[in-house]
Design an enzyme around this catalytic site. Structure first.
Site, short mmCIF file in Angstrom:
data_model
loop_
_atom_site.label_atom_id
_atom_site.label_comp_id
_atom_site.label_asym_id
_atom_site.label_seq_id
_atom_site.Cartn_x
_atom_site.Cartn_y
_atom_site.Cartn_z
N SER A 84 0.87 -1.19 0.00
CA SER A 84 0.00 0.00 0.00
C SER A 84 0.90 1.23 0.00
O SER A 84 2.03 1.20 0.51
CB SER A 84 -0.90 0.01 1.24
OG SER A 84 -1.51 1.27 1.43
N TYR A 141 -1.47 -0.89 10.89
CA TYR A 141 -1.64 -1.15 9.46
C TYR A 141 -0.53 -0.49 8.64
O TYR A 141 0.11 -1.14 7.80
CB TYR A 141 -3.00 -0.66 8.98
CG TYR A 141 -3.18 -0.81 7.48
CD1 TYR A 141 -3.42 -2.06 6.92
CD2 TYR A 141 -3.06 0.30 6.63
CE1 TYR A 141 -3.55 -2.19 5.54
CE2 TYR A 141 -3.18 0.16 5.27
CZ TYR A 141 -3.43 -1.08 4.72
OH TYR A 141 -3.55 -1.23 3.37
#
Length: 256
Positions: free
Chosen positions: A138, A151
């Site tokens: 990501s 995360y």
């Protein structure tokens, strides 16, 4: 015929990557928690392409999931040429207030399972001198993420791990690629609690477009693939800012 294993294959980017690898003639091994969705996907790609599609349900947040998955691959005499580590999830909220078990599960899926599965399958790829690993990270990897601390940290690991692994196997013939999407139209926004944020309201890309960029980048043996000019601009922009500025900016975006 080569065989590709895709984790998190039941929806979103994983589902679209499954379609692409199957269309290229790869046999596919589909891994996710939802057996019904995997069976539907397997039936779909079998009907459209002359390939085999094997379904192996697994919850990668459990400690023995990768060992169990490896045992099933061995029992079915399945040799994996390409590993797509796509499974992952996030959760919006303050670190001190979120469930410790939920955050540990996030690390198990995003980091531990990805690492252990790569370790299990990479030696065979190196021996055969074919295939490789496509890790789905990501753009969160490029800065700290207040209100999603674990995360963002997990995706920084995925990027660093992929880059290091690529150098270790350089010259082996293997492809090692990290796909770094931004906000994407999958279930991630709703599942993580990020669906109401501005980035998901105005900057999302389709899972199909993201998967195609990652697939093509992997086939071309690119090191890092960032789909979409807005995402590439964001990553480039953060490289010119001090880290305290980027974390404050992200924190503001995520309500920290």
């Amino acid at each position: 015929m080569p065989t590709t294993l895709i984790t998190g294959a039941s929806s979103g980017i994983g589902l679209e990557l499954t379609k692409l690898f199957a269309a290229s003639g790869d046999n596919v091994v589909l891994v996710a928690r939802s057996e019904d969705k995997l069976n539907d996907l397997a039936a779909n790609v079998r009907s459209q392409h002359d390939i085999t599609a094997t379904v192996i349900p697994a919850d990668l947040s459990t400690p023995d999931a990768v060992d169990h998955l490896s045992d099933q691959l061995r029992d079915r005499s399945l040799e994996i040429d390409t590993l797509v580590n796509n499974a992952g999830f996030g959760m919006l909220g303050k670190f001190s207030e979120m469930s410790a078990d939920r955050q540990t599960n996030m690390l198990m899926v995003n980091v531990v399972a990805l690492t252990r599965l790569t370790r299990k399958l990479l030696p065979g790829m190196l021996k055969r001198k074919t295939g490789g690993v496509l890790n789905v990270g990501s753009i969160a990897a490029y800065q700290a993420g207040p209100n999603m601390a674990v995360y963002y940290a997990s995706k920084a690991y995925v990027l660093s791990f992929t880059e290091a692994l690529r150098e270790e196997v350089a010259g082996s013939g293997l492809h090692i690629t990290c796909l770094e999407p931004g906000a994407t139209e999958t279930g991630f926004g709703e599942d993580s609690g990020m669906g109401s944020l501005d980035m998901f309201a105005s900057q999302t890309m389709t899972a199909e477009v993201v998967a195609k960029a990652g697939y093509q980048g992997y086939r071309s043996n690119e090191d890092i693939v960032i789909p979409g000019w807005k995402n590439r601009l964001m990553v480039t922009g953060t490289s010119f800012l001090p880290r305290f500025a980027t974390r404050k900016m992200v924190g503001k975006m995520q309500g920290a």
